[in-house]
Design a protein around this motif. Structure first.
Motif, PDB file in Angstrom:
ATOM      1  N   THR A   1      94.128  70.966  56.086  1.00 22.78           N
ATOM      2  CA  THR A   1      94.375  71.665  57.346  1.00 22.78           C
ATOM      3  C   THR A   1      94.809  70.693  58.426  1.00 22.78           C
ATOM      4  OG1 THR A   1      92.710  73.333  56.753  1.00 22.78           O
ATOM      5  CG2 THR A   1      93.367  73.220  59.063  1.00 22.78           C
ATOM      6  N   VAL A   2      94.213  69.495  58.424  1.00 23.91           N
ATOM      7  CA  VAL A   2      94.630  68.467  59.380  1.00 23.91           C
ATOM      8  C   VAL A   2      96.105  68.127  59.166  1.00 23.91           C
ATOM      9  CG1 VAL A   2      94.329  66.063  60.095  1.00 23.91           C
ATOM     10  CG2 VAL A   2      92.317  67.485  59.644  1.00 23.91           C
ATOM     11  N   LYS A   3      96.499  67.961  57.905  1.00 24.68           N
ATOM     12  CA  LYS A   3      97.901  67.632  57.609  1.00 24.68           C
ATOM     13  C   LYS A   3      98.828  68.758  58.065  1.00 24.68           C
ATOM     14  CE  LYS A   3      96.676  64.759  53.631  1.00 24.68           C
ATOM     15  NZ  LYS A   3      96.727  64.640  52.141  1.00 24.68           N
TER      16      LYS A   3
ATOM     17  N   LEU B   1      86.241  68.103  63.416  1.00 29.98           N
ATOM     18  CA  LEU B   1      86.621  69.487  63.698  1.00 29.98           C
ATOM     19  C   LEU B   1      86.104  70.463  62.645  1.00 29.98           C
ATOM     20  CD1 LEU B   1      90.318  68.992  64.903  1.00 29.98           C
ATOM     21  CD2 LEU B   1      88.237  69.144  66.265  1.00 29.98           C
ATOM     22  N   HIS B   2      85.415  69.924  61.611  1.00 32.38           N
ATOM     23  CA  HIS B   2      84.843  70.759  60.549  1.00 32.38           C
ATOM     24  C   HIS B   2      85.929  71.578  59.842  1.00 32.38           C
ATOM     25  CE1 HIS B   2      80.928  69.637  62.098  1.00 32.38           C
ATOM     26  NE2 HIS B   2      81.289  70.063  63.305  1.00 32.38           N
TER      27      HIS B   2
ATOM     28  N   GLY C   1      92.805  57.290  67.711  1.00 28.84           N
ATOM     29  CA  GLY C   1      92.813  56.383  66.565  1.00 28.84           C
ATOM     30  C   GLY C   1      92.129  56.906  65.323  1.00 28.84           C
ATOM     31  N   GLN C   2      91.761  58.188  65.306  1.00 30.78           N
ATOM     32  CA  GLN C   2      91.076  58.746  64.139  1.00 30.78           C
ATOM     33  C   GLN C   2      92.054  58.947  62.975  1.00 30.78           C
ATOM     34  OE1 GLN C   2      87.886  59.569  63.582  1.00 30.78           O
ATOM     35  NE2 GLN C   2      87.087  59.053  65.602  1.00 30.78           N
ATOM     36  N   ARG C   3      91.571  58.689  61.769  1.00 30.51           N
ATOM     37  CA  ARG C   3      92.354  58.993  60.579  1.00 30.51           C
ATOM     38  C   ARG C   3      92.129  60.460  60.211  1.00 30.51           C
ATOM     39  NH1 ARG C   3      96.044  55.767  60.651  1.00 30.51           N
ATOM     40  NH2 ARG C   3      96.533  56.342  58.504  1.00 30.51           N
ATOM     41  N   ASN C   4      92.881  60.936  59.200  1.00 30.13           N
ATOM     42  CA  ASN C   4      92.789  62.350  58.817  1.00 30.13           C
ATOM     43  C   ASN C   4      91.371  62.757  58.436  1.00 30.13           C
ATOM     44  OD1 ASN C   4      95.492  62.394  59.249  1.00 30.13           O
ATOM     45  ND2 ASN C   4      96.099  62.882  57.163  1.00 30.13           N
ATOM     46  N   ARG C   5      90.678  61.891  57.710  1.00 28.87           N
ATOM     47  CA  ARG C   5      89.317  62.211  57.279  1.00 28.87           C
ATOM     48  C   ARG C   5      88.394  62.360  58.477  1.00 28.87           C
ATOM     49  NH1 ARG C   5      86.684  58.328  52.900  1.00 28.87           N
ATOM     50  NH2 ARG C   5      88.493  59.145  51.780  1.00 28.87           N
TER      51      ARG C   5
ATOM     52  N   ARG D   1      93.819  74.248  68.735  1.00 35.69           N
ATOM     53  CA  ARG D   1      93.453  73.360  67.638  1.00 35.69           C
ATOM     54  C   ARG D   1      94.426  72.189  67.521  1.00 35.69           C
ATOM     55  NH1 ARG D   1      88.798  72.553  65.618  1.00 35.69           N
ATOM     56  NH2 ARG D   1      88.444  74.533  64.563  1.00 35.69           N
ATOM     57  N   GLU D   2      95.705  72.447  67.766  1.00 35.01           N
ATOM     58  CA  GLU D   2      96.686  71.363  67.707  1.00 35.01           C
ATOM     59  C   GLU D   2      96.395  70.321  68.769  1.00 35.01           C
ATOM     60  OE1 GLU D   2     100.569  73.881  66.055  1.00 35.01           O
ATOM     61  OE2 GLU D   2     100.233  73.636  68.216  1.00 35.01           O
ATOM     62  N   LEU D   3      95.995  70.759  69.958  1.00 29.40           N
ATOM     63  CA  LEU D   3      95.661  69.808  71.015  1.00 29.40           C
ATOM     64  C   LEU D   3      94.441  68.981  70.638  1.00 29.40           C
ATOM     65  CD1 LEU D   3      96.139  68.658  73.808  1.00 29.40           C
ATOM     66  CD2 LEU D   3      94.816  70.561  74.773  1.00 29.40           C
ATOM     67  N   GLU D   4      93.441  69.610  70.007  1.00 28.84           N
ATOM     68  CA  GLU D   4      92.258  68.864  69.568  1.00 28.84           C
ATOM     69  C   GLU D   4      92.639  67.815  68.531  1.00 28.84           C
ATOM     70  OE1 GLU D   4      88.779  72.276  70.068  1.00 28.84           O
ATOM     71  OE2 GLU D   4      89.855  72.094  68.175  1.00 28.84           O
ATOM     72  N   VAL D   5      93.509  68.180  67.600  1.00 26.13           N
ATOM     73  CA  VAL D   5      93.955  67.221  66.575  1.00 26.13           C
ATOM     74  C   VAL D   5      94.722  66.072  67.230  1.00 26.13           C
ATOM     75  CG1 VAL D   5      95.481  66.907  64.587  1.00 26.13           C
ATOM     76  CG2 VAL D   5      94.001  68.916  64.712  1.00 26.13           C
ATOM     77  N   LEU D   6      95.579  66.388  68.192  1.00 31.76           N
ATOM     78  CA  LEU D   6      96.362  65.352  68.863  1.00 31.76           C
ATOM     79  C   LEU D   6      95.464  64.404  69.648  1.00 31.76           C
ATOM     80  CD1 LEU D   6      99.102  64.177  69.558  1.00 31.76           C
ATOM     81  CD2 LEU D   6      99.262  65.800  71.459  1.00 31.76           C
ATOM     82  N   GLN D   7      94.431  64.927  70.292  1.00 33.82           N
ATOM     83  CA  GLN D   7      93.518  64.073  71.047  1.00 33.82           C
ATOM     84  C   GLN D   7      92.791  63.103  70.121  1.00 33.82           C
ATOM     85  OE1 GLN D   7      91.372  67.308  72.949  1.00 33.82           O
ATOM     86  NE2 GLN D   7      92.176  66.738  74.958  1.00 33.82           N
TER      87      GLN D   7
END
Length: 410
Positions: A380-382, A374-375, A364-368, A353-359
């Motif tokens: 959780t993103v933070k 990732l649903h 350029g994606q924001r937290n929202r 999941r961390e790798l998906e968030v990093l990608q």
């Protein structure tokens, strides 16, 4: 570049608006620059802005549309029909204000419409100058963004085209009894398919420019020099059917030629300069030659800066100086970006999941946006971002993105 936020702030004493969007094809990496309500600017599409520009151009002749024409009315903007004010510029950039309301001073003061046109003209010219004099880092970033947008669009076209074509085949089947429903559904699906391909073509147009029209823009850029310097600037046209140039290559090539011409003009005794473009299918080949004393130095600051621009696009520049006969400069600019290195992130020991968030962060994606894709919740993103910063040794979002990019993640 935060020019949209600055322009909106400068306009705030004279105009109220829910959102401000600048649309400029000069910036291939970021054609939209936005400020205002996130619910609006996050949903504004290139197709919507293109439709607004078409409406603006239709209100008057094409010459007026390119020199500060304005249009106000209702149009789809951010997914909904809204009151808009759209203004063009001489550089063909577009400014759009949603829900615009002029603020008139209680005593005699400047007209809000005059202020809008004045500030927008300054902003549009500043954007044009920034792109023309962009540093190498901008060219690299612009090329990466252009390539990524084109890749994503191609994937969407393939996916939705297959879906719609399957739908058409099913609805045209004689096994379906309700002919009227089938006809209506077929027409709707066909219209959607045409619209999708139109969006794809439009996105491609933003990141590519025909070599002939790119060269014609160079001629227009150098026209004042030809008119007032007394120097004969000759242009050898590229093949009309040559491969289209990526937007950042076309911008860089024009800037490089302009810089070389100005450096050559600074020499004494130059009477003629010849510039030629050609394309071998993989590279843009640029040649600029003068008939001066042959004193052009590859080590001079002006030429050294141009070498940096060329190298930023993985190109090469050769300067052949012939004392008493002039200088001959050859530039090669690859049309395709270099192969992207494989991501090397094993040493960070990231979870799946961390790798998906990093990608998504690197894209350029924001937290929202990350949460939506990732649903998961923004909290959780933070949480994942805090872990990422610790594992990467990063102190900020920007630093984490830079580390991800340098290790092959986009």
């Amino acid at each position: 570049m935060d020019i949209a936020h600055r322009l909106r702030a400068a306009l705030s004493p004279y105009w109220e608006s829910s959102a401000l969007v600048i649309f400029t094809e000069d910036c291939t990496g970021r054609p939209q620059k936005k400020a205002g309500a996130e619910a609006i600017i996050s949903r504004v599409s290139i197709a919507e802005l293109d439709a607004i520009r078409t409406t603006l151009a239709a209100e008057g002749n094409s010459g007026a549309a390119r020199s500060g024409a304005a249009w106000s009315g209702e149009a789809v903007f951010g997914g909904e029909s809204r009151p808009l004010l759209a203004v063009s510029s001489p550089s063909n950039a577009l400014l759009v204000l949603s829900d615009p309301q002029p603020i008139h001073a209680p005593v005699a003061g400047p007209d809000p419409h005059w202020i809008l046109h004045y500030l927008w003209t300054l902003a549009a010219e500043r954007i044009r100058e920034k792109v023309a004099d962009a540093p190498p880092s901008y060219l690299i970033e612009s090329r990466a963004a252009s390539a990524e947008r084109l890749r994503v669009t191609a994937e969407l076209v393939d996916q939705h085209s297959t879906t719609l074509e399957t739908l058409l085949a099913a609805l045209r089947s004689p096994a379906l009894a309700d002919a009227a429903a089938r006809t209506a559904a077929t027409d709707a699906a066909a219209k959607a398919l045409v619209g999708l391909r139109t969006v794809s073509d439009r996105t491609t147009d933003l990141v590519e420019e025909p070599v002939a029209s790119a060269f014609q823009r160079l001629r227009e850029d150098l026209r004042p020099l030809m008119s007032f310097s007394g120097i004969d600037v000759q242009f050898i046209e590229p093949p009309v059917n040559g491969r289209a140039l990526p937007g950042e290559v076309a911008h860089a090539a024009r800037a490089i030629v302009r810089g070389l011409v100005l450096a050559m003009v600074d020499q004494q005794g130059v009477r003629r300069i010849r510039t030629q473009w050609d394309c071998d299918g993989a590279n843009l080949l640029v040649n600029v030659r003068d008939d001066g004393p042959g004193e052009l130095s590859a080590a001079s600051p002006a030429v050294a800066r141009l070498v940096q621009r060329v190298e930023a696009l993985n190109g090469s520049m050769g300067v052949d100086v012939m004392p008493g006969w002039g200088a001959d400069v050859a530039v090669t600019l690859p049309l395709d970006p270099p192969a992207r290195p494989a991501a090397d992130v094993a040493g960070w020991n990231l979870g799946e999941r961390e790798l998906e968030v990093l990608q998504l962060l690197a894209a350029g994606q924001r937290n929202r946006g990350i949460a939506a894709k990732l649903h998961i919740s923004e909290n959780t993103v933070k949480f994942h971002l805090r872990n990422l910063y610790r594992k990467l040794g990063a102190s900020s979002r920007t630093e984490a993105m830079a580390l991800a990019h340098s290790n092959g993640l986009r």
